[in-house]
Scaffold this motif. Structure first.
Motif, PDB file in Angstrom:
ATOM      1  N   GLN A   1     -23.159   3.218  20.039  1.00  0.00           N
ATOM      2  CA  GLN A   1     -23.836   3.481  18.773  1.00  0.00           C
ATOM      3  C   GLN A   1     -23.380   4.844  18.236  1.00  0.00           C
ATOM      4  N   PRO A   2     -22.189   4.882  17.663  1.00  0.00           N
ATOM      5  CA  PRO A   2     -21.627   6.170  17.220  1.00  0.00           C
ATOM      6  C   PRO A   2     -22.398   6.761  16.049  1.00  0.00           C
ATOM      7  N   GLU A   3     -22.441   8.076  16.014  1.00  0.00           N
ATOM      8  CA  GLU A   3     -23.080   8.768  14.909  1.00  0.00           C
ATOM      9  C   GLU A   3     -22.230   8.640  13.650  1.00  0.00           C
TER      10      GLU A   3
ATOM     11  N   TYR B   1     -18.510   0.921  -0.797  1.00  0.00           N
ATOM     12  CA  TYR B   1     -18.933  -0.294  -0.114  1.00  0.00           C
ATOM     13  C   TYR B   1     -20.271  -0.029   0.569  1.00  0.00           C
ATOM     14  N   GLN B   2     -21.085  -1.068   0.672  1.00  0.00           N
ATOM     15  CA  GLN B   2     -22.296  -0.977   1.467  1.00  0.00           C
ATOM     16  C   GLN B   2     -21.940  -1.146   2.943  1.00  0.00           C
ATOM     17  N   TYR B   3     -22.746  -0.548   3.802  1.00  0.00           N
ATOM     18  CA  TYR B   3     -22.467  -0.643   5.235  1.00  0.00           C
ATOM     19  C   TYR B   3     -22.586  -2.085   5.715  1.00  0.00           C
ATOM     20  N   PRO B   4     -21.787  -2.483   6.701  1.00  0.00           N
ATOM     21  CA  PRO B   4     -21.784  -3.876   7.174  1.00  0.00           C
ATOM     22  C   PRO B   4     -23.152  -4.283   7.739  1.00  0.00           C
TER      23      PRO B   4
ATOM     24  N   SER C   1     -28.719   0.780  13.808  1.00  0.00           N
ATOM     25  CA  SER C   1     -29.578   1.024  12.649  1.00  0.00           C
ATOM     26  C   SER C   1     -30.025   2.480  12.528  1.00  0.00           C
ATOM     27  N   GLU C   2     -30.299   3.138  13.632  1.00  0.00           N
ATOM     28  CA  GLU C   2     -30.784   4.518  13.552  1.00  0.00           C
ATOM     29  C   GLU C   2     -29.756   5.422  12.888  1.00  0.00           C
ATOM     30  N   ASN C   3     -28.505   5.313  13.307  1.00  0.00           N
ATOM     31  CA  ASN C   3     -27.451   6.150  12.727  1.00  0.00           C
ATOM     32  C   ASN C   3     -27.117   5.730  11.303  1.00  0.00           C
ATOM     33  N   VAL C   4     -27.167   4.413  11.053  1.00  0.00           N
ATOM     34  CA  VAL C   4     -26.922   3.940   9.692  1.00  0.00           C
ATOM     35  C   VAL C   4     -27.995   4.480   8.757  1.00  0.00           C
TER      36      VAL C   4
END
Length: 525
Positions: A153-155, A469-472, A480-483
């Motif tokens: 879950q990359p930042e 673009y919107q995030y995938p 979700s936390e990083n997004v």
């Protein structure tokens, strides 16, 4: 240069991953997946070759991005404001960044691989600037790491930090390149420059110049620092056609058809042509540009005598039907036969897919000079950019000479007027470099683009090209936390309208003069 035939050896290397373990008295061998990709069977040179080929070919398509760039239009595509089905965030990281990181790992223990590592670092910056220019904040420092360092879950790093690092990476990687004859040479594995280190220097410096100009409105000092470093240290830039970064596709008889021009492959399989967008048609016609019949094929059966008519973007259903039953109905004006389409040159099997060329660099330098970032002459650079751009397509010299007498080649008016013409000329020169032209439109507002109101998110007062673009969807589920943290930094949340860090110019988007008129074409007589 030709796309090397040895590219197909990549398949052979991949096949070697499937070798069965012959010895069964070793516990580690028994418990090792025989199809696992391990360093012993990998070849860093071939990884780089594959990344170069696939990443460059991916830029030369007929898709939504070419619509957002104003080069092509297809009324059959989905609404441009819907969440994008393509996913450069995940695909580019997986298919390009991760292999480049792995190649660097394979090379880093041998000091004779310094040039190879530098080239991979330069290309990573090129890939990452596409990713961040598409979304804004994205995983960068934790993206595409080796298996033993991978972050599930990359930042999402702020775009400002990404750009600072990319600019520094380009500066450091260019300095890392050496002319030492002891260095191991990529040779034919480098399908862009065939291992020519001086040309890689020019590319790295020119790409750094591009990125510095990109951030000019968001961080003028950062832009100035990097441009000053390049110019004061006489760093070589792309200045001639022979310095251009490109990949030459193979011809009709290519053993591997994927090595042919992607638009050629499309042309022999598709039922519809590549329709011209109103924007490119408009800017060429307004300037009586001699590249018009090169860039476009005329409409087979033009309506109202307009053989170069391009289709406007994102036309609403209401607009499509509002003139139904009258002489000017949509079906007559924008049919297949009444619309211009992509020129033959760009659909030939053998084609140079351009990455960064001399005309663009001259226009970048012209903008820098116009705003006092260098002591160069903006007018001279602008004119040289036009000459070089015309030369790319062998425009007749007499036509070039005539064009150089027009307002298109002679900067005048306010500083903003002059910037507009520099950017429009860069837009013309960068024909079908869709990612770059979309980015420059968002950054500067030019060229001014007509866009309709198709889709629920539009209204008559607020319409613009998609800004990001919107995030995938997949990231919403798995990270979700990083997004959500990244979304909180956006001006309008995770929508197409949100401006990210470098999209900082006041007054953009700039409305088209015929914004409220349909059909929107202007009179060029």
């Amino acid at each position: 240069m030709k796309l090397i035939n040895s590219l197909t050896k990549i398949v052979a290397v991949a096949g070697s991953f499937m070798m069965l373990v012959s010895c069964t008295d070793d516990f580690d061998s028994i418990n090792t997946n025989p199809s696992l990709v391990t360093p012993e069977v990998m070849d860093g040179d071939m990884l780089l070759t594959k990344v170069l080929k696939n990443s460059v070919f991916s830029t030369y398509q007929y898709n939504r991005l070419t619509e957002m760039a104003g080069y092509a239009e297809n009324q059959g595509t989905s609404v441009v404001t819907e969440r994008n089905n393509s996913d450069p965030l995940m695909s580019h990281t997986r298919e390009y960044i991760k292999p480049l990181n792995h190649a660097i790992d394979l090379w880093e223990d041998d000091p004779l691989n310094a040039n190879k590592i530098a080239i991979a670092r330069i290309w990573k910056a090129w890939v990452f600037h596409i990713i961040t220019d598409s979304y804004g904040d994205v995983p960068y420092f934790q993206a595409g790491l080796p298996v033993d360092e991978a972050v599930d879950q990359p930042e999402y790093d702020p775009q400002e930090e990404i750009y600072n690092d990319m600019l520094n990476e380009l500066q450091e990687a260019e300095a890392m390149l050496t002319d030492s004859e002891e260095q191991l040479d990529l040779g034919a594995a480098d399908i862009i420059y065939n291992g020519d280190i001086n040309k890689w220097r020019r590319f790295a410096n020119s790409l750094r110049f591009r990125l510095a100009i990109r951030v000019r409105y968001a961080d003028p000092q950062l832009a100035s620092d990097h441009i000053s470093d390049i110019m004061s240290n006489n760093k070589p830039l792309i200045e001639m056609e022979e310095d251009m970064a490109y990949i030459q596709t193979e011809g009709e008889t290519a053993d591997n058809t994927s090595n042919r021009n992607p638009l050629y492959n499309r042309s022999i399989n598709a039922n519809i042509p590549v329709y011209a967008n109103m924007t490119i048609s408009e800017v060429l016609q307004m300037r009586d540009d001699p590249r018009l019949p090169i860039y476009l094929n005329p409409a087979p059966e033009p309506r109202d005598g307009d053989m170069w008519r391009g289709r406007p973007t994102n036309v609403s259903v209401e607009n499509q039907n509002q003139l139904a039953g009258t002489e000017g109905q949509w079906a007559d004006r924008y049919t297949r036969e009444a619309t211009a389409r992509l020129g033959d040159l760009f659909q030939e099997a053998e084609y140079r897919i351009k990455v960064l060329h001399a005309p663009e660099v001259y226009f970048l330098r012209a903008e820098a000079a116009l705003f006092g970032l260098t002591n160069e002459n903006a007018q001279e650079l602008h004119r040289e950019g036009i000459r070089q751009a015309m030369a790319l397509y062998d425009v007749d010299q007499a036509e070039v000479d005539d064009y150089m007498q027009t307002g298109a080649a002679n900067l005048s008016g306010s500083q903003e007027d002059q910037l507009r013409e520099i950017i429009v000329q860069k837009y013309i020169a960068n024909y079908w470099l869709s990612q770059e032209s979309w980015s420059e439109h968002r950054r500067t507002g030019y060229p001014v683009t007509w866009i309709g109101t198709r889709g629920d998110v539009y209204d008559d007062e607020d319409r613009e090209l998609q800004r990001r673009y919107q995030y995938p969807f997949d990231e919403d589920l798995k990270n979700s936390e990083n997004v959500n943290e990244a979304v909180s930094r956006l001006s309008n949340g995770d929508t197409y309208r949100s401006k990210f860090w470098w999209d900082a110019k006041e007054g953009v988007p700039i409305p088209h003069p015929n914004k409220d008129i349909f059909p929107p074409e202007r009179d060029f007589d």
